[in-house]
Write an enzyme that holds these catalytic residues in place. Structure first.
Site, PDB file in Angstrom:
ATOM      1  N   HIS A  20      11.665  32.879   5.775  1.00 37.23           N
ATOM      2  CA  HIS A  20      11.886  34.316   5.998  1.00 37.23           C
ATOM      3  C   HIS A  20      13.260  34.554   6.653  1.00 37.23           C
ATOM      4  O   HIS A  20      13.973  35.488   6.292  1.00 37.23           O
ATOM      5  CB  HIS A  20      10.835  34.887   6.966  1.00 37.23           C
ATOM      6  CG  HIS A  20       9.444  34.959   6.432  1.00 37.23           C
ATOM      7  ND1 HIS A  20       8.376  34.387   7.075  1.00 37.23           N
ATOM      8  CD2 HIS A  20       8.921  35.573   5.329  1.00 37.23           C
ATOM      9  CE1 HIS A  20       7.255  34.632   6.406  1.00 37.23           C
ATOM     10  NE2 HIS A  20       7.556  35.340   5.334  1.00 37.23           N
ATOM     11  N   LYS A  44      -6.783  43.465   6.180  1.00 40.05           N
ATOM     12  CA  LYS A  44      -6.459  42.048   5.997  1.00 40.05           C
ATOM     13  C   LYS A  44      -6.483  41.334   7.337  1.00 40.05           C
ATOM     14  O   LYS A  44      -5.841  41.770   8.293  1.00 40.05           O
ATOM     15  CB  LYS A  44      -5.058  41.957   5.363  1.00 40.05           C
ATOM     16  CG  LYS A  44      -4.798  40.671   4.648  1.00 40.05           C
ATOM     17  CD  LYS A  44      -3.484  40.778   3.876  1.00 40.05           C
ATOM     18  CE  LYS A  44      -2.754  39.445   3.866  1.00 40.05           C
ATOM     19  NZ  LYS A  44      -1.425  39.541   3.267  1.00 40.05           N
ATOM     20  N   ARG A  93      10.553  32.406  -4.151  1.00 41.44           N
ATOM     21  CA  ARG A  93      10.507  30.956  -3.991  1.00 41.44           C
ATOM     22  C   ARG A  93      10.415  30.261  -5.341  1.00 41.44           C
ATOM     23  O   ARG A  93      11.086  29.318  -5.626  1.00 41.44           O
ATOM     24  CB  ARG A  93       9.301  30.550  -3.139  1.00 41.44           C
ATOM     25  CG  ARG A  93       9.500  30.794  -1.677  1.00 41.44           C
ATOM     26  CD  ARG A  93       8.208  30.806  -0.944  1.00 41.44           C
ATOM     27  NE  ARG A  93       7.428  31.971  -1.301  1.00 41.44           N
ATOM     28  CZ  ARG A  93       6.390  32.400  -0.635  1.00 41.44           C
ATOM     29  NH1 ARG A  93       5.965  31.745   0.403  1.00 41.44           N
ATOM     30  NH2 ARG A  93       5.760  33.491  -1.009  1.00 41.44           N
ATOM     31  N   SER A 131       3.811  31.201   5.278  1.00 44.32           N
ATOM     32  CA  SER A 131       3.123  31.315   6.567  1.00 44.32           C
ATOM     33  C   SER A 131       1.782  30.591   6.504  1.00 44.32           C
ATOM     34  O   SER A 131       1.378  29.917   7.455  1.00 44.32           O
ATOM     35  CB  SER A 131       2.892  32.782   6.911  1.00 44.32           C
ATOM     36  OG  SER A 131       4.113  33.467   6.949  1.00 44.32           O
TER      37      SER A 131
HETATM   38  P1  ADP Z   1       3.672  39.283   1.894  1.00 46.27           P
HETATM   39  O1  ADP Z   1       2.245  39.274   2.319  1.00 46.27           O
HETATM   40  O2  ADP Z   1       4.264  40.654   1.740  1.00 46.27           O
HETATM   41  O3  ADP Z   1       4.006  38.387   0.717  1.00 46.27           O
HETATM   42  P2  ADP Z   1       5.047  37.303   3.477  1.00 46.27           P
HETATM   43  O4  ADP Z   1       5.334  37.329   4.936  1.00 46.27           O
HETATM   44  O5  ADP Z   1       4.214  36.193   2.963  1.00 46.27           O
HETATM   45  O6  ADP Z   1       4.431  38.716   3.166  1.00 46.27           O
HETATM   46  O7  ADP Z   1       6.413  37.288   2.675  1.00 46.27           O
HETATM   47  C1  ADP Z   1       7.351  38.317   2.803  1.00 46.27           C
HETATM   48  C2  ADP Z   1       8.468  38.101   1.817  1.00 46.27           C
HETATM   49  O8  ADP Z   1       9.176  36.907   2.138  1.00 46.27           O
HETATM   50  C3  ADP Z   1       8.030  37.932   0.361  1.00 46.27           C
HETATM   51  O9  ADP Z   1       9.001  38.514  -0.483  1.00 46.27           O
HETATM   52  C4  ADP Z   1       8.003  36.442   0.166  1.00 46.27           C
HETATM   53  O10 ADP Z   1       8.205  36.085  -1.185  1.00 46.27           O
HETATM   54  C5  ADP Z   1       9.189  36.037   1.027  1.00 46.27           C
HETATM   55  N1  ADP Z   1       9.075  34.665   1.494  1.00 46.27           N
HETATM   56  C6  ADP Z   1       8.042  34.083   2.140  1.00 46.27           C
HETATM   57  N2  ADP Z   1       8.297  32.777   2.392  1.00 46.27           N
HETATM   58  C7  ADP Z   1       9.541  32.534   1.884  1.00 46.27           C
HETATM   59  C8  ADP Z   1      10.382  31.376   1.783  1.00 46.27           C
HETATM   60  N3  ADP Z   1       9.983  30.193   2.224  1.00 46.27           N
HETATM   61  N4  ADP Z   1      11.591  31.517   1.198  1.00 46.27           N
HETATM   62  C9  ADP Z   1      11.958  32.717   0.717  1.00 46.27           C
HETATM   63  N5  ADP Z   1      11.232  33.832   0.751  1.00 46.27           N
HETATM   64  C10 ADP Z   1      10.036  33.748   1.319  1.00 46.27           C
END
Ligand code: ADP
Length: 175
Positions: A20, A44, A93, A131
C-alpha cells in the site's frame, strides 16, 4: 492560478502494508495531494478498528508531506465529491486484481462520469502482499517484519500474542 489535484486512495488497509505504501508514494509523486481513505464498512468484520488502521497508516505515511489519512463510510463517489476530488487511485498486483478493479472502475464511472480511476502497478516484490496474507502469516508465526511498517508489526504482536504463534505444524522455520 494553478489547480490543486487531489487524489483519493481508498481501501480497507487492515492493516496497511508496504505494498500500500508503495502505491501511496508513487501517487504522491504525481498528484498534488493524496488522501489515503479507509473505507468503514459496518457489514464487514475487520481485524483492526478504524482508529487503529488510521493511526498505523498515518504513522507509516508521515514521511510523505502531501499524503493525508482519512476514513469514510458510504459510496466512494459521494466521498470524492465531498472531498472535491476526481481521481481514485487503486493498486494492481496481478491479473486476479484486474477483473474486480475493472468492474469497480466501470461502476464508479457509471455513478460519477467526471471521476477517473488511476491504476498504479505494484513493484514485483509486493505482488504477493495483501493485508489478509500478512494477518495469516503472522498468526502462524511467519516473519512479516519486512512486509509491513514497524508500527504495524508492533500492533500485530499486541493483537496476536506469541501464544498463538509458532505452534502450527506447517511452520517449519519459514512462512
Ligand atoms: P480493498 O478492500 O478496497 O481491496 P485493500 O486495503 O485490500 O482494500 O487494498 C486497497 C488497494 O490497494 C487496492 O487497490 C489493492 O489492489 C491495492 N493493494 C493492496 N495490496 C497491494 C500491494 N501489495 N501492491 C499494490 N497494491 C496493493
Amino acid at each position: 492560478m494553478k489547480r490543486t489535484v487531489r487524489a483519493v486512495y481508498p481501501g480497507s488497509f487492515d492493516p496497511i502494508t508496504n505494498g500500500h505504501i508503495y502505491i501511496a508514494e508513487r501517487a504522491a509523486a504525481i498528484f498534488d495531494e493524496v488522501r489515503v481513505s479507509i473505507l468503514v464498512n459496518p457489514q464487514k468484520h475487520s481485524t483492526f478498528s478504524v482508529e487503529e488502521r488510521h493511526a498505523m497508516a498515518r504513522e507509516a505515511l508521515s514521511y510523505l508531506p502531501n499524503v493525508t489519512v482519512d476514513h469514510f463510510t458510504g459510496l466512494l463517489v459521494d466521498y470524492l465529491r465531498q472531498e472535491r476530488s476526481r481521481v481514485i487511485i487503486r493498486g494492481l498486483r496481478a491479473m486476479s486484481d484486474f477483473e474486480y478493479e475493472f468492474q469497480m472502475a466501470l461502476m464508479n464511472r457509471q455513478l460519477a462520469p467526471e471521476i477517473e480511476t488511476f491504476f498504479i502497478v505494484t513493484d514485483p516484490k509486493y505482488s504477493y502482499l495483501s493485508s489478509s496474507v500478512i494477518r495469516d502469516i503472522f498468526q502462524f508465526g511467519g516473519t512479516v517484519h519486512d512486509m509491513v511498517p514497524p508500527g504495524v508489526f508492533r500492533r500485530l504482536r499486541e493483537r496476536f500474542p506469541p501464544i498463538s504463534q509458532g505452534r502450527d505444524p506447517r511452520r517449519n522455520g519459514h512462512a
